[in-house]
Design a protein around this motif. Sequence first.
Motif, PDB file in Angstrom:
ATOM      1  N   UNK A 144       0.845  -1.192   0.000  1.00 21.09           N
ATOM      2  CA  UNK A 144       0.000   0.000   0.000  1.00 21.09           C
ATOM      3  C   UNK A 144       0.881   1.242   0.000  1.00 21.09           C
ATOM      4  N   UNK A 145       0.373   2.333  -0.554  1.00 18.45           N
ATOM      5  CA  UNK A 145       1.043   3.617  -0.385  1.00 18.45           C
ATOM      6  C   UNK A 145       0.687   4.133   1.002  1.00 18.45           C
ATOM      7  N   UNK A 146       1.704   4.549   1.741  1.00 14.11           N
ATOM      8  CA  UNK A 146       1.475   4.911   3.140  1.00 14.11           C
ATOM      9  C   UNK A 146       2.522   5.916   3.577  1.00 14.11           C
ATOM     10  N   UNK A 147       2.141   7.130   3.899  1.00 18.47           N
ATOM     11  CA  UNK A 147       3.065   8.133   4.398  1.00 18.47           C
ATOM     12  C   UNK A 147       4.127   8.468   3.379  1.00 18.47           C
ATOM     13  N   UNK A 148       5.404   8.498   3.832  1.00 12.80           N
ATOM     14  CA  UNK A 148       6.498   8.914   2.956  1.00 12.80           C
ATOM     15  C   UNK A 148       7.018   7.784   2.101  1.00 12.80           C
ATOM     16  N   UNK A 149       6.640   6.555   2.405  1.00 20.96           N
ATOM     17  CA  UNK A 149       7.134   5.440   1.625  1.00 20.96           C
ATOM     18  C   UNK A 149       6.020   4.481   1.288  1.00 20.96           C
ATOM     19  N   UNK A 150       6.248   3.221   1.565  1.00 20.11           N
ATOM     20  CA  UNK A 150       5.240   2.206   1.307  1.00 20.11           C
ATOM     21  C   UNK A 150       5.089   1.330   2.528  1.00 20.11           C
ATOM     22  N   UNK A 151       3.924   0.740   2.689  1.00 23.04           N
ATOM     23  CA  UNK A 151       3.726  -0.234   3.759  1.00 23.04           C
ATOM     24  C   UNK A 151       2.904  -1.380   3.186  1.00 23.04           C
ATOM     25  N   UNK A 152       2.594  -2.341   4.003  1.00 19.44           N
ATOM     26  CA  UNK A 152       2.011  -3.579   3.512  1.00 19.44           C
ATOM     27  C   UNK A 152       0.833  -4.007   4.374  1.00 19.44           C
ATOM     28  N   UNK A 153       0.004  -4.851   3.785  1.00 23.16           N
ATOM     29  CA  UNK A 153      -1.026  -5.553   4.520  1.00 23.16           C
ATOM     30  C   UNK A 153      -1.010  -7.009   4.082  1.00 23.16           C
ATOM     31  N   UNK A 154      -1.569  -7.861   4.914  1.00 23.30           N
ATOM     32  CA  UNK A 154      -1.630  -9.280   4.555  1.00 23.30           C
ATOM     33  C   UNK A 154      -2.729  -9.532   3.529  1.00 23.30           C
ATOM     34  N   UNK A 155      -2.478 -10.474   2.658  1.00 23.38           N
ATOM     35  CA  UNK A 155      -3.479 -10.956   1.715  1.00 23.38           C
ATOM     36  C   UNK A 155      -4.211 -12.114   2.380  1.00 23.38           C
ATOM     37  N   UNK A 156      -5.216 -11.778   3.188  1.00 18.12           N
ATOM     38  CA  UNK A 156      -5.926 -12.802   3.945  1.00 18.12           C
ATOM     39  C   UNK A 156      -6.788 -13.686   3.048  1.00 18.12           C
ATOM     40  N   UNK A 157      -7.345 -13.106   1.988  1.00 17.09           N
ATOM     41  CA  UNK A 157      -8.121 -13.924   1.046  1.00 17.09           C
ATOM     42  C   UNK A 157      -7.208 -14.942   0.373  1.00 17.09           C
ATOM     43  N   UNK A 158      -6.041 -14.480  -0.033  1.00 14.53           N
ATOM     44  CA  UNK A 158      -5.079 -15.402  -0.634  1.00 14.53           C
ATOM     45  C   UNK A 158      -4.603 -16.459   0.342  1.00 14.53           C
ATOM     46  N   UNK A 159      -4.464 -16.061   1.618  1.00 15.96           N
ATOM     47  CA  UNK A 159      -4.036 -17.014   2.633  1.00 15.96           C
ATOM     48  C   UNK A 159      -5.078 -18.121   2.808  1.00 15.96           C
ATOM     49  N   UNK A 160      -6.349 -17.741   2.854  1.00 20.95           N
ATOM     50  CA  UNK A 160      -7.385 -18.765   3.003  1.00 20.95           C
ATOM     51  C   UNK A 160      -7.417 -19.683   1.785  1.00 20.95           C
ATOM     52  N   UNK A 161      -7.219 -19.123   0.606  1.00 19.28           N
ATOM     53  CA  UNK A 161      -7.200 -19.953  -0.597  1.00 19.28           C
ATOM     54  C   UNK A 161      -6.064 -20.970  -0.536  1.00 19.28           C
ATOM     55  N   UNK A 162      -4.904 -20.525  -0.046  1.00 15.60           N
ATOM     56  CA  UNK A 162      -3.772 -21.448   0.103  1.00 15.60           C
ATOM     57  C   UNK A 162      -4.103 -22.535   1.117  1.00 15.60           C
ATOM     58  N   UNK A 163      -4.656 -22.123   2.268  1.00 17.43           N
ATOM     59  CA  UNK A 163      -5.012 -23.103   3.292  1.00 17.43           C
ATOM     60  C   UNK A 163      -6.022 -24.119   2.757  1.00 17.43           C
ATOM     61  N   UNK A 164      -6.986 -23.635   1.968  1.00 13.88           N
ATOM     62  CA  UNK A 164      -8.068 -24.489   1.495  1.00 13.88           C
ATOM     63  C   UNK A 164      -7.606 -25.456   0.411  1.00 13.88           C
ATOM     64  N   UNK A 165      -6.781 -24.962  -0.503  1.00 17.77           N
ATOM     65  CA  UNK A 165      -6.421 -25.772  -1.666  1.00 17.77           C
ATOM     66  C   UNK A 165      -5.094 -26.505  -1.518  1.00 17.77           C
ATOM     67  N   UNK A 166      -4.132 -25.885  -0.838  1.00 16.83           N
ATOM     68  CA  UNK A 166      -2.802 -26.494  -0.737  1.00 16.83           C
ATOM     69  C   UNK A 166      -2.623 -27.308   0.540  1.00 16.83           C
ATOM     70  N   UNK A 167      -3.481 -27.075   1.529  1.00 16.29           N
ATOM     71  CA  UNK A 167      -3.451 -27.799   2.790  1.00 16.29           C
ATOM     72  C   UNK A 167      -2.049 -27.863   3.425  1.00 16.29           C
ATOM     73  N   UNK A 168      -1.438 -26.709   3.675  1.00 16.70           N
ATOM     74  CA  UNK A 168      -0.123 -26.702   4.305  1.00 16.70           C
ATOM     75  C   UNK A 168      -0.210 -27.186   5.757  1.00 16.70           C
ATOM     76  N   UNK A 169       0.903 -27.639   6.287  1.00 13.25           N
ATOM     77  CA  UNK A 169       0.946 -28.090   7.678  1.00 13.25           C
ATOM     78  C   UNK A 169       1.238 -26.948   8.638  1.00 13.25           C
ATOM     79  N   UNK A 170       1.888 -25.906   8.118  1.00 12.33           N
ATOM     80  CA  UNK A 170       2.409 -24.879   9.011  1.00 12.33           C
ATOM     81  C   UNK A 170       2.499 -23.546   8.297  1.00 12.33           C
TER      82      UNK A 170
END
Length: 395
Positions: A144-170
Amino acid sequence: MARYDFDRIINRCGTQCIKYDNLCQTFGEGDLFPMWIADMDFAVCPEVTAALRDRLTHDIFGYTCPADSYWNSIIDWARNRHGLEIRREELAFVPGIVRGIAFAINFFTREGDGIVIQPPVYHPFRIVPEGNGRTVIDNPLIENTCGSGSCYRMDLEGLEEIFRTRRPAMMILCNPHNPAGIQWDAETLASVARLAKKYGVIVISDEIHGDLMLGNRRHIPFLSSCPEAAEVGITFAAPSKTFNIAGLESSWMVVRNPKLREPFYKWMEVNEFSSPSFMAWMAAEAAYTHGAEWLDEALAYLEENVAEVERFCSEKMPALRPIRPEASFLVWLDCRQLGLSQNELEELFLKKARLALNSGTMFGKGGEGFMRLNIGLPRKRLTEALEKLRQALEE
């Protein structure tokens, strides 16, 4: 009035410290200004040094076991500093967080299992799983654009898709996040915990920078975010970055869920992975018992160093945009406006400015165009380094 002197310049060369004495091995050249590996150039809290010096006057260094006061110092520190309540049975020693992560990976997962990381992120999160035959799955942060530089947020939708389809252990979570210096908010952490609970994923939370909060922020431990975190979480923390004692390899972990904790802690114990040297536990106890004032002054000094980097870049190197860290003494430096390839960017810092920094690509996807800058050093030295970079940019 300040009690501790963070302006003092200490010659570390010849002490076999990686930061200075491994420059040739890491960068191919020794005549560099080191601003890379994450330890600080400040003198250790004198109360820690005094405790070790006092113990070393004894003529025998035999087997030892940690005193109850050691465990209590961790419990009190976590409660008083972060509002995190820990029971003694939930707590265990670990000889370094990267080793702790490796132990957890080898105990809870098998070859080929998926392990999720969130790049750009601390590079051992990739190296350790891959080296142990696990499959690393990227869930990249969203910029994300944030203040004088850049910052980030988590891709929670992408995380759930990974959990659902790839079934990681950790999943390996960095909280606060290295290299971007982000303290994740409670809602984000709770979302991770709930998803992990839903899909049966263990979450390792590396909270080694949690004591190094800037701007009067409070660290939010993963375990305090929601009830589900206690069911899926394994938290690692340490005094090593906080009090500049990384060489003593003193870390600790908290596992709330007895179904995870009891077999894991038994395995750690029978293999003697959780048995600290007396130097490790005594230094940690001294730091947690007597080091709060030192840390508060160190954080105030680091705040001013961050401000110096921002001021210098704004006035003299506007093409460089430092991302203000919410925690730690590491600044994620956005160099993309220079329009250089990563190789050209590394050459600018290394060959022209003679500065040794961590390249952004070390941290995985999203690291292109960035460099990680260690500002845990006396301000005079910091300004000297920035001036070297300014001259290299001019040339």
